[in-house]
Motif scaffolding. Sequence first.
Motif, PDB file in Angstrom:
ATOM      1  N   ASP A 127     -11.192   4.126  37.685  1.00 41.15           N
ATOM      2  CA  ASP A 127     -10.468   5.326  38.118  1.00 41.15           C
ATOM      3  C   ASP A 127      -9.402   4.916  39.131  1.00 41.15           C
ATOM      4  O   ASP A 127      -9.615   4.000  39.933  1.00 41.15           O
ATOM      5  CB  ASP A 127     -11.499   6.267  38.790  1.00 41.15           C
ATOM      6  CG  ASP A 127     -11.052   7.716  38.872  1.00 41.15           C
ATOM      7  OD1 ASP A 127      -9.852   7.971  39.069  1.00 41.15           O
ATOM      8  OD2 ASP A 127     -11.927   8.597  38.768  1.00 41.15           O
ATOM      9  N   ALA A 128      -8.277   5.607  39.122  1.00 37.53           N
ATOM     10  CA  ALA A 128      -7.281   5.434  40.185  1.00 37.53           C
ATOM     11  C   ALA A 128      -7.802   5.974  41.508  1.00 37.53           C
ATOM     12  O   ALA A 128      -7.359   5.566  42.576  1.00 37.53           O
ATOM     13  CB  ALA A 128      -5.995   6.168  39.825  1.00 37.53           C
ATOM     14  N   HIS A 129      -8.747   6.935  41.397  1.00 37.97           N
ATOM     15  CA  HIS A 129      -9.268   7.638  42.574  1.00 37.97           C
ATOM     16  C   HIS A 129     -10.716   7.232  42.843  1.00 37.97           C
ATOM     17  O   HIS A 129     -11.412   6.762  41.939  1.00 37.97           O
ATOM     18  CB  HIS A 129      -9.204   9.152  42.332  1.00 37.97           C
ATOM     19  CG  HIS A 129      -7.864   9.641  41.875  1.00 37.97           C
ATOM     20  ND1 HIS A 129      -7.534   9.748  40.534  1.00 37.97           N
ATOM     21  CD2 HIS A 129      -6.762  10.017  42.570  1.00 37.97           C
ATOM     22  CE1 HIS A 129      -6.290  10.190  40.422  1.00 37.97           C
ATOM     23  NE2 HIS A 129      -5.777  10.356  41.640  1.00 37.97           N
ATOM     24  N   ASP A 231     -12.178   7.143  33.710  1.00 36.33           N
ATOM     25  CA  ASP A 231     -11.186   8.199  33.954  1.00 36.33           C
ATOM     26  C   ASP A 231      -9.876   7.742  33.302  1.00 36.33           C
ATOM     27  O   ASP A 231      -9.454   6.588  33.480  1.00 36.33           O
ATOM     28  CB  ASP A 231     -11.029   8.360  35.476  1.00 36.33           C
ATOM     29  CG  ASP A 231     -10.108   9.510  35.889  1.00 36.33           C
ATOM     30  OD1 ASP A 231      -9.049   9.685  35.261  1.00 36.33           O
ATOM     31  OD2 ASP A 231     -10.436  10.194  36.873  1.00 36.33           O
ATOM     32  N   ASP A 233      -6.991   8.147  34.088  1.00 34.78           N
ATOM     33  CA  ASP A 233      -5.966   7.667  35.022  1.00 34.78           C
ATOM     34  C   ASP A 233      -6.270   6.280  35.598  1.00 34.78           C
ATOM     35  O   ASP A 233      -5.497   5.761  36.407  1.00 34.78           O
ATOM     36  CB  ASP A 233      -5.667   8.693  36.117  1.00 34.78           C
ATOM     37  CG  ASP A 233      -6.833   8.985  37.045  1.00 34.78           C
ATOM     38  OD1 ASP A 233      -7.581   8.058  37.392  1.00 34.78           O
ATOM     39  OD2 ASP A 233      -6.979  10.165  37.444  1.00 34.78           O
ATOM     40  N   THR A 245      -3.635  13.923  36.929  1.00 30.70           N
ATOM     41  CA  THR A 245      -3.319  13.344  38.234  1.00 30.70           C
ATOM     42  C   THR A 245      -2.920  11.879  38.066  1.00 30.70           C
ATOM     43  O   THR A 245      -3.608  10.973  38.523  1.00 30.70           O
ATOM     44  CB  THR A 245      -4.530  13.436  39.200  1.00 30.70           C
ATOM     45  OG1 THR A 245      -5.683  12.871  38.565  1.00 30.70           O
ATOM     46  CG2 THR A 245      -4.827  14.872  39.573  1.00 30.70           C
TER      47      THR A 245
HETATM   48 MN    MN Z   1      -8.737   9.788  38.678  1.00 30.65          MN
END
Ligand code: MN
Length: 314
Positions: A127-129, A231, A233, A245
């Motif tokens: 995930d980027a987050h 995810d 992203d 996002t």
């Molecule tokens: Mn994400």
Amino acid sequence: RDIGLLGIPLEAGGAVAGTLMGPAALRTAGLAARLTGLGHRVHDHGDVTPAAVADRDLPAELAARCRSAGTVAGFVRAAHERALSILEAGRMPVFMGGDHSISMGTVSAVARHCAATGRDLVLLWLDAHADFNTPATSPSGNIHGMPVAMLCGDESLRPLLGEHRFPPLAPENVHLFGLRSIDQEERRAIALNGLDGIDMRLVDEFGVSVLLRRILADLDPARTHLHVSLDVDFLDPEVAPGAGTPVPGGATYREAHLVMEMLHDSGLVGSLDIVELNPFLDERGRSAVVLAELTASLFGRSVLDRPAGQRGIA
Ligand code: MN
Ligand code: DIR
Ligand code: MN
Ligand code: MN
């Protein structure tokens, strides 16, 4: 292997509508056929029917700080129950989101199943987050930014799962991989709790193979159940534009495939989430196809036949 697909068409955990079409897009991208083509048996369990939960059924504080908490809770509880029955039937579940809050239901069910079968659950969060916000720290109030905190035992989020109980993950068994967007208080909480965070700077410097091998080498193959939460992203927006996002500087097409190929070779993966795909923002199904291809790599697709022992140069 015996694979069980489950659609969890939830979008209320994020700010951008459209992830409810994720399961449909992954089916249209031929996910099941790609897996049967690799010799697996695939059973599509359809989509979950959410439980009826209203915001007022939840603690007032939770409902006030989190957007659409009742709707999210209804999907999380239903996903948890369906996930548990797929695991108990001996199938390897592939959960098709839906926004990332579905993982509160899926991973908590995997944690229960692992406890019942004497396995250690390890979580790889691509995930980027970091998704480690809580109702108290979240700047957005979007629950899809909170599942890792909930899975690590945050009490304020636990009512989303209702009466179900699960053993929280130990922070040292959580590996966040691909990070490039973290909120201020979230960042402090990651350090405080000792989560393993692998950001894109590390990926640039060492490459995915060194970093992933370091994680996998520490795991006991006899005991480990590795859950992968992918995810969309995690991927660079140029590779997968169907993301609500998006953050520049994500994994390339080949980096993501290499991660999946190495995970397959490890033999450790016991369950998978594919989340945050937003077909409404996608370009002609590109992102759905990429995610279906990545799933095929995780389930053994490779360019050449590689007999065990001839994998890589190590
Ligand atoms: Mn994400
Ligand atoms: C942000 C975004 N950290 C939040 N999170 C996202 O709202 O908590 N997670 N997009 O996937
Ligand atoms: Mn089992
Ligand atoms: Mn996420």
